[in-house]
Design an enzyme around this catalytic site. Structure first.
Site, PDB file in Angstrom:
ATOM      1  N   HIS A   7       0.841  -1.201   0.000  1.00 28.74           N
ATOM      2  CA  HIS A   7       0.000   0.000   0.000  1.00 28.74           C
ATOM      3  C   HIS A   7       0.876   1.251   0.000  1.00 28.74           C
ATOM      4  O   HIS A   7       1.648   1.470   0.938  1.00 28.74           O
ATOM      5  CB  HIS A   7      -0.889  -0.042   1.248  1.00 28.74           C
ATOM      6  N   ARG A   8       0.782   2.009  -1.081  1.00 31.40           N
ATOM      7  CA  ARG A   8       1.672   3.171  -1.285  1.00 31.40           C
ATOM      8  C   ARG A   8       3.136   2.727  -1.207  1.00 31.40           C
ATOM      9  O   ARG A   8       4.003   3.469  -0.775  1.00 31.40           O
ATOM     10  CB  ARG A   8       1.379   4.290  -0.276  1.00 31.40           C
ATOM     11  N   GLU A  34       0.499  -0.534  -4.759  1.00 30.36           N
ATOM     12  CA  GLU A  34      -0.630   0.369  -4.923  1.00 30.36           C
ATOM     13  C   GLU A  34      -0.092   1.788  -4.861  1.00 30.36           C
ATOM     14  O   GLU A  34       0.803   2.085  -4.059  1.00 30.36           O
ATOM     15  CB  GLU A  34      -1.650   0.132  -3.802  1.00 30.36           C
ATOM     16  N   ASP A  36      -1.195   6.243  -5.789  1.00 27.32           N
ATOM     17  CA  ASP A  36      -2.272   7.212  -5.980  1.00 27.32           C
ATOM     18  C   ASP A  36      -1.842   8.287  -6.981  1.00 27.32           C
ATOM     19  O   ASP A  36      -0.699   8.739  -6.939  1.00 27.32           O
ATOM     20  CB  ASP A  36      -2.599   7.884  -4.649  1.00 27.32           C
ATOM     21  N   HIS A  49      -0.671  10.866  -2.388  1.00 29.64           N
ATOM     22  CA  HIS A  49      -1.988  10.476  -1.897  1.00 29.64           C
ATOM     23  C   HIS A  49      -2.948  11.646  -1.726  1.00 29.64           C
ATOM     24  O   HIS A  49      -4.079  11.609  -2.184  1.00 29.64           O
ATOM     25  CB  HIS A  49      -1.870   9.728  -0.562  1.00 29.64           C
ATOM     26  N   GLU A 109      -4.649   4.062  -8.142  1.00 23.84           N
ATOM     27  CA  GLU A 109      -5.881   4.695  -7.660  1.00 23.84           C
ATOM     28  C   GLU A 109      -5.983   6.103  -8.229  1.00 23.84           C
ATOM     29  O   GLU A 109      -5.087   6.930  -8.036  1.00 23.84           O
ATOM     30  CB  GLU A 109      -5.923   4.741  -6.133  1.00 23.84           C
ATOM     31  N   LYS A 111      -7.228   9.576  -7.948  1.00 16.43           N
ATOM     32  CA  LYS A 111      -7.657  10.392  -6.808  1.00 16.43           C
ATOM     33  C   LYS A 111      -8.502  11.575  -7.289  1.00 16.43           C
ATOM     34  O   LYS A 111      -8.131  12.733  -7.124  1.00 16.43           O
ATOM     35  CB  LYS A 111      -6.434  10.875  -6.029  1.00 16.43           C
ATOM     36  N   ASP A 229       0.430  -1.856   4.492  1.00 14.65           N
ATOM     37  CA  ASP A 229       1.599  -0.980   4.634  1.00 14.65           C
ATOM     38  C   ASP A 229       2.848  -1.800   4.953  1.00 14.65           C
ATOM     39  O   ASP A 229       3.963  -1.269   4.904  1.00 14.65           O
ATOM     40  CB  ASP A 229       1.374   0.024   5.779  1.00 14.65           C
TER      41      ASP A 229
END
Length: 240
Positions: A7-8, A34, A36, A49, A109, A111, A229
């Site tokens: 995640h990120r 992942e 953003d 993000h 993702e 945003k 994470d």
């Protein structure tokens, strides 16, 4: 086999949404990352993000009001001072170029649930095809109209509806969007939702899963994947 997405990147141990974070996630053995995407003032898809740079960089202001040149000069070593001078806001193109020589998955993702960036979908999809990553990318968003637009631009790409709450029969809702997956907040992914969604051809990948108990539950439920994470911790549990 449950896929593990950083995640990120590896946001628990590295500055989120930066190249060091993405590299750490992949080096840990994660199946994918992942990230953003927003648009800069001059229309460049950039990886960060928040709508503003205030939280994760040493700058101030909204991403949409800063040029890519201004954004890339900011220090993005948020929470991890040891990365100062090494962690910056990357362009989406930089991440895709780096990804193109490997085979891991990318969840991008969009945003655009708060700021309606003009042509964000077209620009992101164009770059995905430029780097021939269409079979390795999932496009997700809380803006479900945006997902419909993505599907109209290219039905070849997988889209996934981000869900911040429980829905009645989310697998049927996903089909109305022509989405192939749902990405629910982790507490909305119970055994009923996972089983019936995946039995109906809708992959389930909850976010953001950082505790071992939930990870073990998702492995046991044969969930399609999840976002964490701490990909290294998830990989260690998966091996056990």
């Amino acid at each position: 086999m449950t896929k593990i997405f950083g995640h990120r990147g590896a946001a628990g141990t590295c500055p989120e949404n930066t190249m060091p974070s993405f590299k750490a996630a992949i080096e840990s053995g994660a199946d994918g990352i992942e990230l953003d995407v927003h648009l800069s003032k001059d229309g460049v898809p950039v990886v960060i993000h928040d709508e503003s740079v205030d939280r994760t960089t040493n700058g101030k202001g909204f991403v949409k009001d800063l040029t890519f040149s201004q954004l890339k000069n900011l220090d993005a070593s948020y929470l991890f001072p040891e990365y100062s001078g090494k962690a910056f806001i990357p362009s989406l193109e930089e991440v895709l170029a780096w990804s193109s020589s490997s085979d891991f998955l990318l969840n991008i993702e969009l945003k655009n649930d708060r700021i309606p960036y003009q042509d964000l979908e077209e620009k992101v999809i164009q770059q995905i095809f430029t780097y021939k990553l269409q079979n390795r990318v999932i496009l997700s968003s809380f803006n479900h109209e945006s997902l419909m637009l993505c599907h109209r631009i290219s039905s070849e790409l997988e889209t996934a509806a981000l869900l911040s709450e429980r829905l009645f029969e989310p697998w049927n809702y996903a089909k109305t969007l022509s989405a192939r997956a749902i990405h629910p907040v982790h507490y909305a992914a119970d055994p009923h939702v996972i089983f019936h969604s995946q039995a109906n051809g809708i992959q389930v990948r909850p976010f953001t899963v950082n505790d071992e108990q939930t990870m073990q539950f998702l492995f046991k439920a044969e969930c399609a994947g999840f976002f964490t994470d701490y990909p290294e911790k998830a990989l260690s549990l998966k091996k056990k």
